[in-house]
Design a protein around this motif. Structure first.
Motif, PDB file in Angstrom:
ATOM      1  N   UNK A 595       0.951  -0.892  -0.101  1.00  0.00           N
ATOM      2  CA  UNK A 595      -0.098   0.331  -0.358  1.00  0.00           C
ATOM      3  C   UNK A 595       0.705   1.436   0.349  1.00  0.00           C
ATOM      4  N   UNK A 596       1.809   1.533  -1.285  1.00  0.00           N
ATOM      5  CA  UNK A 596       2.835   2.807  -1.288  1.00  0.00           C
ATOM      6  C   UNK A 596       2.046   3.946  -1.576  1.00  0.00           C
ATOM      7  N   UNK A 597       1.098   4.003  -2.321  1.00  0.00           N
ATOM      8  CA  UNK A 597      -0.074   5.221  -2.187  1.00  0.00           C
ATOM      9  C   UNK A 597       0.441   5.415  -3.862  1.00  0.00           C
ATOM     10  N   UNK A 598       1.154   4.861  -4.832  1.00  0.00           N
ATOM     11  CA  UNK A 598       1.536   4.479  -6.027  1.00  0.00           C
ATOM     12  C   UNK A 598       0.062   4.188  -7.093  1.00  0.00           C
ATOM     13  N   UNK A 600      -0.035   3.501 -10.315  1.00  0.00           N
ATOM     14  CA  UNK A 600       0.298   2.461 -11.287  1.00  0.00           C
ATOM     15  C   UNK A 600       0.390   1.351 -10.190  1.00  0.00           C
ATOM     16  N   UNK A 602      -1.652   0.439  -7.817  1.00  0.00           N
ATOM     17  CA  UNK A 602      -2.553  -0.319  -7.135  1.00  0.00           C
ATOM     18  C   UNK A 602      -3.399  -1.067  -8.559  1.00  0.00           C
ATOM     19  N   UNK A 604      -2.189  -2.096 -11.150  1.00  0.00           N
ATOM     20  CA  UNK A 604      -1.396  -3.540 -11.183  1.00  0.00           C
ATOM     21  C   UNK A 604      -2.393  -4.495 -10.756  1.00  0.00           C
ATOM     22  N   UNK A 607      -5.462  -4.980 -12.047  1.00  0.00           N
ATOM     23  CA  UNK A 607      -5.521  -5.521 -13.224  1.00  0.00           C
ATOM     24  C   UNK A 607      -5.800  -6.906 -12.701  1.00  0.00           C
TER      25      UNK A 607
END
Lengths: 621, 103
Positions: A595-598, A600, A602, A604, A607
């Protein structure tokens, strides 16, 4: 009703004293003493009145106060009874207890815990009364436990010194070991006869239906309880240490309450023990061994109270010889007379200790006869009584026991009993000479003895002198009145009058031999013994029994506890838990990086989730 | 050309868009990748409509092109707003969704 009063009065006054002590700032010793002595005085009067009724041939009293437990077959009445045995026990317990209370008023004067002390003291009396008056073994057991509790509280009364607390713990733990046997016995007994009622009379009626082996087991287990309470081998170790308590406590424990409970219990179960003579023999063997061992130890002690403690244990040994051999009347007779002179001795010793500002080593005393005649002469009488010199009280009771032993199948008990009598005379005279007669080590100008401390000795001295006449055997013109009154299941033994006189002569000669030996060695003073011979050293070290128990029980137990603490708890339990919590923590750290806030990333995850779902759908369809 | 070719093309375009969203940091490229994925899906919609012989799908995909154009306007406005906030259009500078960056 009066029976209930015998229980309620001491417990009530104990409660009252405790409340006053805890919740008010009243510290008037006069008030506490009034309540504290008043209650035992009242129960003495009631007990004597009821006892007189029993003497006159009144029916024994049975009172059921309420049903305590009622579960199926388990039906325990809170019932009290007052028969001949209870009458004798209750009479001397209450009267001597009252005198000891009176003595304690003088002894405890000025102590900050004066009120607390009397609360405990009355509680002790109440517990003993409950024990003596119980109509079924369960109630007896309650009294039995409360007596243990009271002794624990009182032995550790000076609780600021850790040695006293250790002594109290020791007494309590040794008693617990015995109580375990007692509980087991009660359970077995209940299993055997509980269906048909569990009062003493009901048990007695059904006892013949019980298997002999089971009965023997019950008898032994009951006696294990008595070993603890009455300080017999191997559970006696608490008794000498119990001297840590104030002297009136020792007097009460040794004379009226506590240690006599074991003998009383065996006599109460006489109908059971009479069926299992083999167990009786075991009891007698333990008794005589305890008597010998403690008498030997007493000859080398230098602490005045410890001498008396071992002396009590030795006399208890006598009593167990008697009850073990089936002479229940003689055993209770000795309990009865012993109470008088042992209470007197302890109180005399207490007066001496107070006068000498808590000096307890007899080798540092001497020449007190001139200063405290009111203590010396009663103690002389008590010593003569304890040593079994005719016609003092101890003579008749000891003689009854010795006669029963000699006339039994095992006259060896009689012989050993005489050896113990010799030792008794020796160590008692040694104590008396060193304290009162031998030249003084210090110059006393005047020693004040409060009348509270000396006056209660006088009735006891009278009792020590004459109490024996009540149970005087046929050979001396009496009629075994006490034994007949008790009407326990004694075994019938017949000694001719001639052999009885011979025995009496012999025991008196032996007592005087003991006196003479003590006189020769100690009349002109002596130094504290420096043991040289191996045997003497053994005696002085109390046969290393305490050390043995320490090595066998205390040290391994401590090791196991430490092992449990360090290995089991620290490593195993904490380690396992640590594994769980640590693993969770590590896992959570790893998850949190997802849960790094990125956005992109998320996308992934999103998807991959959708892809997995799609694959699943494809596969399922 | 069979419809299978269209389906393959759509999937390929979608995959390119996906890789673009995940792998690129420039917000414009990410945006264009998203548009690419959307267009790929739109193509698939038109293809399925053709396969089924239902012209409604083709109409829907035509309409969708208009929607995508409108969406482009919003998207570009958002990128401008983001640039104003951080003076950057690098996707790594926008991690406010994670707790540690909030603090």
């Amino acid at each position: 009703m009066s029976l209930a009063l015998l229980i309620l009065l001491p417990f009530g006054s104990s409660l009252l004293l405790g409340m006053l002590y805890l919740f008010t700032s009243l510290r008037s010793e006069r008030l506490y003493a009034l309540i504290g002595v008043g209650a035992p005085l009242l129960i003495s009067l009631i007990a004597l009145w009821l006892g007189y009724g029993q003497l006159q041939g009144a029916e024994s009293l049975h009172v059921s106060l309420f049903t305590w437990l009622s579960i199926d077959a388990l039906r325990i009445e809170f019932a009290l009874s007052f028969d001949h045995l209870s009458a004798v026990m209750m009479a001397f317990v209450s009267v001597i207890g009252t005198l000891i209370h009176l003595f304690a008023v003088g002894y405890m004067r000025g102590d900050a815990g004066f009120g607390k002390f009397f609360a405990y003291f009355n509680f002790f009396m109440g517990a003993m009364a409950l024990l003596v008056l119980a109509d079924n073994p369960i109630i007896l057991f309650i009294g039995w436990e409360l007596v243990g509790l009271a002794s624990y509280l009182l032995i550790g009364f000076y609780h600021r010194e850790s040695a006293n607390v250790t002594a109290a713990n020791k007494a309590f733990i040794a008693n617990r070991v015995g109580d375990f046997g007692f509980i087991m016995a009660l359970v077995l007994l209940f299993g055997a006869v509980g269906e048909g009622g569990f009062s003493f009379s009901a048990i007695e009626a059904q006892i013949y239906s019980v298997d002999h082996a089971l009965l023997s087991l019950i008898g032994v287990l009951l006696f294990v309880g008595a070993m603890g309470k009455s300080a017999q081998i191997p559970l006696y170790v608490w008794l000498p240490d119990a001297m840590a308590g104030p002297t009136p406590v020792s007097a009460l424990i040794h004379a009226a309450t506590m240690v006599t409970a074991g003998v009383y219990m065996v006599a109460r179960f006489d109908f059971l023990y009479v069926l299992i003579p083999a167990v009786g023999l075991f009891i007698a063997v333990i008794g005589i061994l305890s008597a010998l061992l403690s008498a030997l130890i007493a000859t080398m002690q230098s602490d005045i109270k410890k001498i008396l403690a071992y002396s009590t244990m030795s006399q208890l040994g006598y009593m167990f010889v008697a009850v073990g051999l089936g002479a229940y009347g003689a055993g209770i007779f000795h309990v009865f007379t012993h109470a008088f002179f042992k209470a007197l001795l302890f109180m005399g010793v207490g007066a001496v200790i107070i006068a000498l500002h808590h000096e307890q080593n007899i080798f540092k005393m001497g020449g007190l006869r001139r200063f405290m005649p009111l203590v010396f002469y009663p103690m002389l009488i008590a010593t003569l009584a304890l040593s079994g010199v005719a016609p003092f009280a101890g003579f008749f009771s000891k003689d009854a026991i010795l006669a029963a032993a000699v006339a039994s199948e095992y006259p060896l008990f009689g012989v050993l009993g005489l050896v113990v009598a010799f030792l008794t005379a020796y160590y008692m005279m040694r104590l008396l000479l060193l304290v009162f007669v031998a030249p003084a080590k210090h110059r006393h100008t005047s020693l004040h003895v409060s009348p509270y401390l000396s006056l209660p000795l006088l009735p006891l001295a009278l009792g020590s002198a004459v109490a024996g006449f009540w149970g005087m055997g046929g050979a001396y013109g009496g009629g075994d009145a006490l034994t007949h009154f008790l009407s326990l299941s004694d075994y019938a033994h017949h000694l001719t009058h001639k052999s009885e006189y011979l025995l009496a002569l012999l025991s008196n000669l032996i007592a005087f031999a003991g006196f003479a030996l003590a006189y020769r060695r100690f009349a002109s003073g002596a130094r504290e013994p420096q043991p040289t011979a191996l045997f003497e050293r053994w005696i002085l070290e109390r046969f290393y029994v305490d050390a043995l128990y320490h090595a066998l029980l205390v040290v391994p137990l401590r090791r196991i506890s430490l092992w449990c603490e360090r290995i089991v708890d620290d490593r195993f339990v904490d380690g396992t838990l640590g594994l769980f919590s640590g693993g969770y923590r590590t896992l959570a750290t790893h998850f949190s990086t997802l849960q790094n806030g990125n956005v992109r990333h998320y996308a992934l995850y999103f998807l991959s989730g959708v892809s997995l779902l799609s694959l699943l759908l494809l596969w399922r369809l | 050309m069979s419809p299978l070719h269209f389906l393959l093309l759509g999937t390929l375009l979608f995959g390119i868009g996906l890789v673009g969203v995940i792998a690129r940091r420039n917000l414009f490229v990410v945006y264009m990748s998203i548009e690419l994925m959307l267009s790929a899906v739109n193509l698939l919609l038109a293809t399925f409509s053709r396969i089924r012989g239902d012209e409604g799908g083709a109409v829907l995909s035509l309409l969708l092109i208009a929607v995508i154009a409108a969406e482009a306007a919003i998207f570009l406005a958002m990128i401008i707003a983001l640039f104003r906030a951080k003076r950057s259009i690098d996707a790594h500078d926008f991690t406010q969704l994670s707790q540690e960056h909030n603090a």
